[in-house]
Design a protein around this motif. Structure first.
Motif, PDB file in Angstrom:
ATOM      1  N   THR A   1      26.768  53.379  54.903  1.00 44.98           N
ATOM      2  CA  THR A   1      26.326  54.072  56.105  1.00 44.98           C
ATOM      3  C   THR A   1      26.885  53.371  57.345  1.00 44.98           C
ATOM      4  O   THR A   1      27.430  52.267  57.258  1.00 44.98           O
ATOM      5  CB  THR A   1      24.793  54.082  56.187  1.00 44.98           C
ATOM      6  OG1 THR A   1      24.330  52.725  56.311  1.00 44.98           O
ATOM      7  CG2 THR A   1      24.184  54.714  54.935  1.00 44.98           C
ATOM      8  N   ASP A   2      26.736  54.006  58.501  1.00 47.21           N
ATOM      9  CA  ASP A   2      27.172  53.365  59.743  1.00 47.21           C
ATOM     10  C   ASP A   2      26.427  52.054  59.971  1.00 47.21           C
ATOM     11  O   ASP A   2      26.979  51.087  60.499  1.00 47.21           O
ATOM     12  CB  ASP A   2      26.956  54.300  60.941  1.00 47.21           C
ATOM     13  CG  ASP A   2      27.986  55.420  60.994  1.00 47.21           C
ATOM     14  OD1 ASP A   2      29.113  55.220  60.488  1.00 47.21           O
ATOM     15  OD2 ASP A   2      27.662  56.496  61.531  1.00 47.21           O
ATOM     16  N   GLY A   3      25.154  52.019  59.569  1.00 54.26           N
ATOM     17  CA  GLY A   3      24.352  50.809  59.728  1.00 54.26           C
ATOM     18  C   GLY A   3      24.476  49.828  58.583  1.00 54.26           C
ATOM     19  O   GLY A   3      23.783  48.815  58.556  1.00 54.26           O
ATOM     20  N   LEU A   4      25.362  50.135  57.603  1.00 53.68           N
ATOM     21  CA  LEU A   4      25.632  49.277  56.439  1.00 53.68           C
ATOM     22  C   LEU A   4      24.361  48.982  55.630  1.00 53.68           C
ATOM     23  O   LEU A   4      24.049  47.842  55.291  1.00 53.68           O
ATOM     24  CB  LEU A   4      26.292  47.966  56.878  1.00 53.68           C
ATOM     25  CG  LEU A   4      27.568  48.100  57.734  1.00 53.68           C
ATOM     26  CD1 LEU A   4      28.180  46.728  57.999  1.00 53.68           C
ATOM     27  CD2 LEU A   4      28.586  49.021  57.066  1.00 53.68           C
ATOM     28  N   ALA A   5      23.646  50.057  55.296  1.00 51.44           N
ATOM     29  CA  ALA A   5      22.384  49.916  54.556  1.00 51.44           C
ATOM     30  C   ALA A   5      22.599  49.367  53.150  1.00 51.44           C
ATOM     31  O   ALA A   5      21.777  48.583  52.652  1.00 51.44           O
ATOM     32  CB  ALA A   5      21.680  51.272  54.485  1.00 51.44           C
ATOM     33  N   LEU A   6      23.676  49.754  52.481  1.00 45.62           N
ATOM     34  CA  LEU A   6      23.944  49.239  51.139  1.00 45.62           C
ATOM     35  C   LEU A   6      24.286  47.751  51.202  1.00 45.62           C
ATOM     36  O   LEU A   6      23.791  46.953  50.406  1.00 45.62           O
ATOM     37  CB  LEU A   6      25.096  50.019  50.492  1.00 45.62           C
ATOM     38  CG  LEU A   6      24.813  51.485  50.161  1.00 45.62           C
ATOM     39  CD1 LEU A   6      26.098  52.188  49.709  1.00 45.62           C
ATOM     40  CD2 LEU A   6      23.759  51.602  49.065  1.00 45.62           C
ATOM     41  N   ASP A   7      25.131  47.386  52.140  1.00 46.68           N
ATOM     42  CA  ASP A   7      25.518  45.986  52.297  1.00 46.68           C
ATOM     43  C   ASP A   7      24.304  45.105  52.581  1.00 46.68           C
ATOM     44  O   ASP A   7      24.221  43.977  52.091  1.00 46.68           O
ATOM     45  CB  ASP A   7      26.539  45.862  53.429  1.00 46.68           C
ATOM     46  CG  ASP A   7      27.012  44.436  53.658  1.00 46.68           C
ATOM     47  OD1 ASP A   7      27.748  43.912  52.806  1.00 46.68           O
ATOM     48  OD2 ASP A   7      26.615  43.834  54.684  1.00 46.68           O
ATOM     49  N   ALA A   8      23.355  45.632  53.337  1.00 51.23           N
ATOM     50  CA  ALA A   8      22.149  44.863  53.671  1.00 51.23           C
ATOM     51  C   ALA A   8      21.329  44.531  52.430  1.00 51.23           C
ATOM     52  O   ALA A   8      20.586  43.548  52.406  1.00 51.23           O
ATOM     53  CB  ALA A   8      21.288  45.637  54.669  1.00 51.23           C
ATOM     54  N   GLN A   9      21.490  45.328  51.373  1.00 49.59           N
ATOM     55  CA  GLN A   9      20.780  45.080  50.123  1.00 49.59           C
ATOM     56  C   GLN A   9      21.661  44.374  49.089  1.00 49.59           C
ATOM     57  O   GLN A   9      21.293  44.258  47.922  1.00 49.59           O
ATOM     58  CB  GLN A   9      20.285  46.410  49.547  1.00 49.59           C
ATOM     59  CG  GLN A   9      19.189  47.067  50.362  1.00 49.59           C
ATOM     60  CD  GLN A   9      17.917  46.247  50.365  1.00 49.59           C
ATOM     61  OE1 GLN A   9      17.483  45.741  49.331  1.00 49.59           O
ATOM     62  NE2 GLN A   9      17.300  46.101  51.526  1.00 49.59           N
ATOM     63  N   GLY A  10      22.836  43.911  49.532  1.00 43.70           N
ATOM     64  CA  GLY A  10      23.724  43.186  48.635  1.00 43.70           C
ATOM     65  C   GLY A  10      24.583  44.069  47.756  1.00 43.70           C
ATOM     66  O   GLY A  10      25.234  43.572  46.830  1.00 43.70           O
ATOM     67  N   TRP A  11      24.628  45.362  48.031  1.00 43.57           N
ATOM     68  CA  TRP A  11      25.431  46.296  47.239  1.00 43.57           C
ATOM     69  C   TRP A  11      26.726  46.656  47.963  1.00 43.57           C
ATOM     70  O   TRP A  11      26.745  46.804  49.185  1.00 43.57           O
ATOM     71  CB  TRP A  11      24.663  47.591  46.981  1.00 43.57           C
ATOM     72  CG  TRP A  11      23.644  47.507  45.890  1.00 43.57           C
ATOM     73  CD1 TRP A  11      22.305  47.282  46.039  1.00 43.57           C
ATOM     74  CD2 TRP A  11      23.871  47.656  44.485  1.00 43.57           C
ATOM     75  NE1 TRP A  11      21.686  47.281  44.813  1.00 43.57           N
ATOM     76  CE2 TRP A  11      22.613  47.516  43.840  1.00 43.57           C
ATOM     77  CE3 TRP A  11      25.003  47.903  43.702  1.00 43.57           C
ATOM     78  CZ2 TRP A  11      22.468  47.606  42.454  1.00 43.57           C
ATOM     79  CZ3 TRP A  11      24.856  47.999  42.327  1.00 43.57           C
ATOM     80  CH2 TRP A  11      23.608  47.855  41.717  1.00 43.57           C
ATOM     81  N   SER A  12      27.799  46.809  47.208  1.00 45.38           N
ATOM     82  CA  SER A  12      29.034  47.370  47.757  1.00 45.38           C
ATOM     83  C   SER A  12      29.538  48.428  46.786  1.00 45.38           C
ATOM     84  O   SER A  12      29.415  48.280  45.561  1.00 45.38           O
ATOM     85  CB  SER A  12      30.104  46.291  47.981  1.00 45.38           C
ATOM     86  OG  SER A  12      30.614  45.814  46.754  1.00 45.38           O
TER      87      SER A  12
END
Length: 293
Positions: free
Chosen positions: A88-99
């Motif tokens: 997402t624009d807010g990098l929601a996946l990255d925030a949970q350690g997912w790529s």
């Protein structure tokens, strides 16, 4: 003479409830396994040493210099690969350690990679593996590959699973349109990501994602020391201010052995430092692409 007749008192019948309890206990005993069941153990990771080099390791055409290739056993010619990360624009996946990555190597099918990262603190890989096991990533889940990335200053544990899509109709390393790639990744999302945090969270988040990138890298292969899977990747990315081009140079070695990984890292750092090629830090390409595109 008076005769006495002996009379017998009938034995009282056992209550039905008592009979049922005994029967149930006996049946239950038959269901008890002969040996106790054990939870799956921590996963066993492979290792990838990742050392960043400075632009001084490249020649005028932005390829690894002859001295660099010779020093690290790089003999293969350049192979192109393009990839983009969906978030997402807010990098929601990255925030949970997912790529979530979609990659296309020249002449190959598309690769969909779903990866979950866990930090390694103070070199304690076992602690990170235990944390991962509590989250459902253990030796019993053969769908995910465990790997420790070992860089200049830090280590990261990751679990990744891959799926593929046909590249028919796409030439070279071309990537699909943003919406097409997103649809593929949503349709193939693995269960662990699909329901991360709550039921449907990962699937829903991925549906609102967009591609960050794509970017196209050149990779040169070889073998060095204990690793028969050595490579140098040269990745051009847009500058931090949105203009110009910067080149990320990553030297890497893969091995299944911690001991071999430790020696490869020590030796590679020494060679790169001696020749003035070493970048004193760690560059995570995933985050770089997410931030700049």
């Amino acid at each position: 003479m008076t005769s006495t007749r002996m009379t017998s008192t009938p034995r009282a019948a056992r209550p039905a409830a008592a009979v049922s309890a005994v029967a149930l206990a006996s049946a239950a005993a038959l269901l008890v396994p002969s040996s106790p069941a054990y939870a799956a153990a921590n996963a066993v990771p492979s290792y990838e040493v990742k050392i960043n080099l400075t632009a001084s390791a490249l020649d005028a055409s932005h390829n690894p210099g002859a001295a660099v290739k010779s020093a690290f056993g790089i003999t293969g010619s350049a192979k192109a690969r393009s990839y983009g990360y969906y978030d997402t624009d807010g990098l929601a996946l990255d925030a949970q350690g997912w790529s979530v990555r979609l990659r296309h190597k020249d002449g190959s099918s598309f690769e969909e990679t779903y990866k979950k990262r866990f930090p390694v603190t103070d070199g304690d890989i076992d602690a990170a593996l235990t944390t991962a096991k509590a989250a459902g990533f253990d030796s019993g889940d053969t769908n995910y590959k465990a790997e420790v990335d070992w860089g200049y200053a830090k280590q990261t544990l990751s679990f990744s699973t891959e799926k593929s899509r046909s590249a028919k109709g796409y030439s070279g390393t071309a990537l699909p349109a943003d919406a097409t790639g997103r649809d593929w990744l949503v349709n193939d999302v693995p269960g662990k990501l699909a329901d991360w945090n709550s039921t449907g969270w990962g699937t829903g988040t991925l549906r609102t994602s967009r591609v960050h990138g794509g970017v196209t890298a050149k990779v040169y292969g070889g073998a060095w020391g204990a690793s028969d899977d050595a490579s140098i990747e040269v990745l051009p990315v847009v500058g931090a201010n949105g203009t110009g081009t910067e080149y990320v140079v990553e030297l890497s070695f893969k091995t299944d052995s911690y001991t071999d990984a430790a020696k490869l890292r020590t030796d590679a750092l020494a060679v790169a430092e001696t020749n003035g090629w070493l970048y004193h830090g760690d560059i995570l390409k995933t985050r770089l692409v997410l931030d700049r595109y």
